[in-house]
Design a protein around this motif. Structure first.
Motif, PDB file in Angstrom:
ATOM      1  N   CYS A 274       0.854  -1.183   0.000  1.00 53.66           N
ATOM      2  CA  CYS A 274       0.000   0.000   0.000  1.00 53.66           C
ATOM      3  C   CYS A 274       0.892   1.235   0.000  1.00 53.66           C
ATOM      4  O   CYS A 274       2.115   1.136   0.145  1.00 53.66           O
ATOM      5  N   HIS A 277       0.258   8.417   2.568  1.00 50.38           N
ATOM      6  CA  HIS A 277       0.489   9.767   2.058  1.00 50.38           C
ATOM      7  C   HIS A 277      -0.420  10.764   2.766  1.00 50.38           C
ATOM      8  O   HIS A 277      -1.329  10.391   3.523  1.00 50.38           O
ATOM      9  N   SER A 283      -1.106   9.059  -4.945  1.00 51.47           N
ATOM     10  CA  SER A 283      -2.252   8.187  -4.681  1.00 51.47           C
ATOM     11  C   SER A 283      -2.948   7.819  -5.987  1.00 51.47           C
ATOM     12  O   SER A 283      -3.465   6.703  -6.131  1.00 51.47           O
ATOM     13  N   LEU A 287      -3.343   4.090  -7.570  1.00 51.48           N
ATOM     14  CA  LEU A 287      -4.631   3.575  -8.038  1.00 51.48           C
ATOM     15  C   LEU A 287      -4.511   3.039  -9.458  1.00 51.48           C
ATOM     16  O   LEU A 287      -5.029   1.962  -9.781  1.00 51.48           O
ATOM     17  N   PRO A 292      -3.579   0.002  -3.247  1.00 49.65           N
ATOM     18  CA  PRO A 292      -4.404   0.885  -2.416  1.00 49.65           C
ATOM     19  C   PRO A 292      -3.568   1.918  -1.665  1.00 49.65           C
ATOM     20  O   PRO A 292      -2.402   1.684  -1.344  1.00 49.65           O
ATOM     21  N   SER A 293      -4.186   3.066  -1.382  1.00 48.23           N
ATOM     22  CA  SER A 293      -3.523   4.146  -0.644  1.00 48.23           C
ATOM     23  C   SER A 293      -4.233   4.399   0.677  1.00 48.23           C
ATOM     24  O   SER A 293      -5.451   4.237   0.780  1.00 48.23           O
ATOM     25  N   ILE A 294      -3.460   4.817   1.662  1.00 49.10           N
ATOM     26  CA  ILE A 294      -3.997   5.216   2.966  1.00 49.10           C
ATOM     27  C   ILE A 294      -3.604   6.669   3.198  1.00 49.10           C
ATOM     28  O   ILE A 294      -2.419   7.013   3.207  1.00 49.10           O
ATOM     29  N   SER A 295      -4.595   7.528   3.361  1.00 48.51           N
ATOM     30  CA  SER A 295      -4.341   8.940   3.639  1.00 48.51           C
ATOM     31  C   SER A 295      -4.325   9.171   5.147  1.00 48.51           C
ATOM     32  O   SER A 295      -5.228   8.723   5.860  1.00 48.51           O
ATOM     33  N   PRO A 311      -6.600  13.399  -3.780  1.00 41.79           N
ATOM     34  CA  PRO A 311      -5.984  12.254  -3.091  1.00 41.79           C
ATOM     35  C   PRO A 311      -6.811  11.679  -1.947  1.00 41.79           C
ATOM     36  O   PRO A 311      -6.874  10.456  -1.777  1.00 41.79           O
ATOM     37  N   SER A 312      -7.456  12.538  -1.162  1.00 39.04           N
ATOM     38  CA  SER A 312      -8.262  12.032  -0.043  1.00 39.04           C
ATOM     39  C   SER A 312      -9.452  11.215  -0.534  1.00 39.04           C
ATOM     40  O   SER A 312      -9.852  10.232   0.102  1.00 39.04           O
ATOM     41  N   SER A 315      -8.545   7.455  -1.458  1.00 35.75           N
ATOM     42  CA  SER A 315      -7.733   6.713  -0.496  1.00 35.75           C
ATOM     43  C   SER A 315      -8.575   6.246   0.684  1.00 35.75           C
ATOM     44  O   SER A 315      -9.642   6.804   0.973  1.00 35.75           O
ATOM     45  N   ARG A 317      -9.151   6.509   4.413  1.00 38.74           N
ATOM     46  CA  ARG A 317      -8.872   7.680   5.247  1.00 38.74           C
ATOM     47  C   ARG A 317      -8.709   7.276   6.712  1.00 38.74           C
ATOM     48  O   ARG A 317      -9.680   6.888   7.374  1.00 38.74           O
TER      49      ARG A 317
END
Length: 471
Positions: A274, A277, A283, A287, A292-295, A311-312, A315, A317
């Motif tokens: 992951c 950020h 992000s 994708l 996957p991204s974690i904000s 970005p939020s 992602s 959150r």
């Protein structure tokens, strides 16, 4: 003015802003142009564009942006008879209502007089494209919706040009170049850079204060998360225009946190579990790559989120730093290709267009279509003379550029790299270009070589890409 040069003999230049970020995508464009029959393509380092373009004898130049601070330079190119196009390298992650919102960006382009200078514009996504149709002053037949070529490598069809660096790692992408700059010596210099492209001073002051706070908090929380997950391998990749010093110092005693800002972002994302950020455009890169991204959303506030709202939205959150730990621990259960495709269609497509690996091909097709339009266009571009402040600094710069044209920008680059080591971050070599070309299965064999020319057959920084001649 009619465009006299046949398409198949065109010499095309492409300005490369940040090689770590842009080089692979622009090589795909160069390769496609050669496949389509164009004579020669030059990859031109941004810092040496003015010097090199004087000797490259270009018909077409694709630049990386058009703002107030490079208007005089663009006008010089137009007065040389070069058709100037824009393929903006920072066009995807935009503000909601500030200077670089789609509508304000297009209005500023018109107000600053660029419709008289720019022959065509290639767009990342529909929102900016439609704003330029409405407000930019450029006719619609000079605008082309293409997507950004650097994102082609995130598509499986171009996986062969990736060079993965790690596997099963957690990538941390930071985005604090405004307060931790690599190329500026102070925050005041960075602020002047924002002002030079039209950002309001009050807005900049607010943004900088919030970024300073967020950077410190993010580093503290990464320390916490990495201690809570000692078996995980964390790789912190700072923004290409950020200094690495503050991160290397902060994480010196954290054995499972490694600071590495080298290489292309897609090489770093490839194989990651992951991406962590805060308001980082990577992000979207993640994708596109299916990661996957974690904000760290709890560090966000209204000023920063409106500056980069996308970005939020795309992602997971996190509500606090323990939530970051929890999300990482169950990240495999949260991955879903169907969900990620849905998120792309709903949030990202309007900013980045199609995720199909064909943006580089669309840029080439768009270039041909606009040039065909220019051929049949009888209206001549109006290129008013822009006043240039002539003082001692101007005279020194003119002397420097004259010396560079005579001695070759490669010699000058070697000297300047010693005096300003940070400039090396925007350099690239013929070997790098050829290595990427060798990974591309193309219709024609294309080679890269250092360009030599000028009155004394000197060496220049630009890399010439052309079809290999068979004896």
């Amino acid at each position: 003015m009619t465009f006299q040069v046949p398409d198949k003999t065109l010499r095309v230049g492409i300005v490369v802003d940040n090689p770590k970020r842009d080089l692979k995508g622009l090589i795909l464009v160069a390769q496609k142009l050669i496949d389509d029959g164009y004579a020669t393509v030059f990859l031109i380092p941004m810092y040496y564009q003015r010097t090199d373009i004087q000797v490259l004898n270009l018909d077409v130049l694709i630049i990386n942006y058009a703002r107030k601070n490079n208007k005089v330079l663009i006008q010089d190119y137009v007065l040389m008879g070069i058709k100037v196009f824009v393929l903006d390298t920072e066009g995807g992650i935009l503000s909601t209502d500030s200077t670089d919102s789609p509508e304000n960006w297009a209005k500023m382009f018109c107000e600053d007089g660029f419709p008289d200078l720019i022959s065509g514009y290639f767009f990342w996504g529909r929102l900016t494209y439609e704003a330029f149709i409405e407000y930019s002053g450029l006719r619609q037949n000079r605008l082309s919706l293409t997507g950004c070529p650097r994102y082609d490598q995130g598509h499986p069809s171009w996986s062969k040009i990736l060079a993965p660096k790690y596997s099963n790692h957690i990538l941390i992408n930071t985005n604090f170049s405004a307060v931790n700059p690599l190329h500026s010596s102070s925050l005041e210099e960075e602020k002047k850079s924002f002002l030079s492209v039209g950002w309001p001073e009050k807005y900049i002051d607010q943004l900088i204060q919030n970024l300073l706070r967020a950077q410190v908090q993010l580093m503290d929380d990464i320390c916490y998360v990495s201690k809570m997950l000692p078996c995980e391998h964390f790789v912190l990749r700072h923004h290409p225009f950020e200094s690495n010093y503050v991160y290397e110092r902060r994480f010196l005693d954290h054995e499972n946190v490694f600071v590495d800002g080298s290489g292309d972002i897609f090489d770093s994302i490839n194989g990651a579990k992951c991406v962590l950020h805060l308001n980082c455009g990577s992000s979207a890169d993640a994708l596109i790559s299916g990661v996957p991204s974690i904000s760290l959303e709890y560090l966000n506030n209204r000023v920063m989120s409106l500056h980069t709202p996308l970005p939020s939205k795309i992602s997971l959150r996190a509500k606090n730093r323990q939530d970051v730990v929890n999300l990482i621990s169950k990240i495999d259960d949260l991955k879903s290709s169907e969900l990620m495709e849905k998120i792309y269609r709903h949030y990202v497509k309007d900013y980045f267009y199609l995720n199909d690996g064909n943006a580089s091909a669309r840029v080439c097709d768009g270039l041909k279509e606009i040039l065909d339009t220019i051929k049949s266009d009888t209206e001549e571009l109006d290129t008013p003379v822009v006043a240039v402040k002539r003082n001692l600094m101007w005279a020194l710069r003119e002397f420097f550029h004259l010396f560079s044209r005579l001695a070759g920008s490669r010699l000058v680059a070697g000297i300047r790299d010693v005096l300003q080591p940070s400039r090396k971050a925007k350099a690239f070599s013929c070997v790098e270009v050829q290595e990427i070309l060798s990974k591309i299965e193309a219709g024609k064999k294309v080679v890269a070589r250092n360009f030599t020319g000028g009155a004394f057959d000197a060496q220049f920084c630009s890399i010439e890409v052309c079809e290999k001649q068979i004896d």
